[in-house]
Design an enzyme around this catalytic site. Structure first.
Site, mmCIF file in Angstrom:
data_model
loop_
_atom_site.group_PDB
_atom_site.id
_atom_site.type_symbol
_atom_site.label_atom_id
_atom_site.label_comp_id
_atom_site.label_asym_id
_atom_site.label_seq_id
_atom_site.Cartn_x
_atom_site.Cartn_y
_atom_site.Cartn_z
ATOM 1 C CG ASP A 144 -7.644 -3.998 3.613
ATOM 2 O OD1 ASP A 144 -8.725 -3.983 4.239
ATOM 3 O OD2 ASP A 144 -7.404 -3.227 2.675
ATOM 4 C CG ASP A 176 -12.933 -6.047 5.361
ATOM 5 O OD1 ASP A 176 -12.797 -5.546 6.492
ATOM 6 O OD2 ASP A 176 -12.999 -5.366 4.325
ATOM 7 C CE1 TYR A 191 -3.234 -2.781 0.091
ATOM 8 C CE2 TYR A 191 -4.029 -1.940 2.174
ATOM 9 C CZ TYR A 191 -4.148 -2.821 1.120
ATOM 10 O OH TYR A 191 -5.183 -3.723 1.094
ATOM 11 C CE LYS A 196 0.718 -17.908 -1.689
ATOM 12 N NZ LYS A 196 -0.032 -19.165 -1.467
ATOM 13 C CG ASP A 232 -2.872 -20.062 0.144
ATOM 14 O OD1 ASP A 232 -2.162 -20.005 1.172
ATOM 15 O OD2 ASP A 232 -2.500 -20.629 -0.897
#
Length: 356
Positions: free
Chosen positions: A246, A250, A135, A190, A222
């Site tokens: 992020d 959610d 980001y 990851k 994942d």
């Protein structure tokens, strides 16, 4: 104690109004000062984070934030879009640690999309690194591809990067949080694909040496997403980078029945923080007295706990929210048969009554 009140856009002003009413119902003396941010900031001053708003946030002891964004601003250049306000506040205030609890209240077990036996008793804390990762990484932009199979074509690119000190400080925060809970930390990465997250994994493993009473588990992102919907109660504290956090926070939100129930706290090294609900502006229901104010009210409780050192008052608000839910009051997002549907203001009224 000075609190910056930044309502923002969409449902932001109406949910913020209820949180402010709850704060005013406490036996505390707060200095509350409001300022525009997001689309409201752009409309008033031509920028989503006006200089006066940023100055207020810097001067305040804590920031209570609503939500920013609206479809009508989507054609603005990226630097002027409402969402840039929250990124600017995080960067300027040094808010590197984001706490997002996902707690399923017993009364809302039926509102979750998962079976009650899978989610009942859920209590997860996601610790998200907030000022690094893809980001904020540079370079970024659009260009003519200099190499590769599509050399010469237009391409967009972003850079994922983390410095060692960034990883160490968020790891310490997460391990310390786990020490106060069930002493289990899951670091999500990851590392099998990304060099950035192999580095992340190595640093978190090294920091673990200082917290031998905490069990550390590494998990690919994942798999973590799959486990959140398969067996979410296996998690205690999750620590991860900005982008993965992020997304996962959610996803965890929906385990609780509604994202309208999730508060958050974004803190710097001194525990000064920005406290906001995890949901967005929901412009389709703005101004209709339909929004759930509980995430914002619970964010005010997190503000009292983490930034203002008012644990007793934080517990009072959380107990009031539990009492209101036990009474069967529900905004439309968490409504189910046999409960009583109420609006934004009425839910705020009920929390204030419960405080007494």
């Amino acid at each position: 104690m000075k609190i910056a009140i930044l309502p923002g856009d969409g449902i932001g002003p109406e949910i913020m109004q209820q949180a402010v009413r709850v704060l005013n119902a406490l036996d505390e003396q707060f200095e509350l000062e409001e300022a525009p941010v997001g689309g409201a900031g752009y409309d008033a001053f031509g920028h989503p984070l006006p200089e006066a708003t940023l100055s207020l946030a810097k001067a305040a002891d804590a920031v209570l934030f609503g939500a920013v964004g609206d479809w009508k601003y989507d054609k603005l250049e990226r630097a002027l879009r409402p969402e840039q306000a929250i990124l600017g506040l995080r960067k300027n205030l040094g808010l590197f640690a984001n706490f997002r609890p996902a707690i399923l209240y017993p009364e809302l077990a039926g509102a979750s999309t998962l079976k009650p036996e899978v989610v009942s008793g859920l209590d997860i804390l996601i610790v998200r690194e907030l000022t690094g990762d893809i980001y904020f990484g540079q370079p970024r932009g659009m260009r003519e591809a200099p190499d590769g199979p599509f050399k010469g074509e237009r391409e967009g690119f972003d850079t994922m990067r983390y410095a060692e000190s960034e990883i160490r400080r968020i790891a310490h925060v997460a391990f310390q949080a786990a020490q106060k809970r069930n002493k289990h930390l899951t670091s999500v990465d990851k590392a099998n694909v990304l060099e950035t997250f192999q580095f992340w994994k190595d640093i978190v493993t090294d920091v673990h040496k200082d917290y031998q009473n905490v069990t550390l588990e590494h998990m690919y992102v994942d798999n973590a997403a799959m486990q959140l919907v398969r067996a979410p109660k296996k998690f205690d504290v999750i620590v991860t980078g900005n982008m993965f956090g992020d997304i996962l926070s959610d996803a965890a939100a929906m385990l609780t029945g509604s994202i309208g129930m999730l508060p958050s706290a974004s803190l710097n090294a001194d525990n000064k923080g920005l406290h906001e609900p995890s949901h967005g502006t929901a412009p389709d229901i703005a101004g209709k007295n339909l929004a759930n104010p509980l995430a914002t009210i619970l964010s005010a409780a997190m503000m009292l706990r983490y930034s203002l050192n008012k644990e007793a008052q934080a517990l009072r608000i959380e107990a009031a929210v539990k009492k209101v839910l036990a009474q069967g009051l529900r905004t439309p997002d968490i409504y189910e048969a046999g409960t009583t549907k109420v609006g934004t203001k009425e839910m705020g009224d009920a929390v204030i009554r419960a405080l007494a």
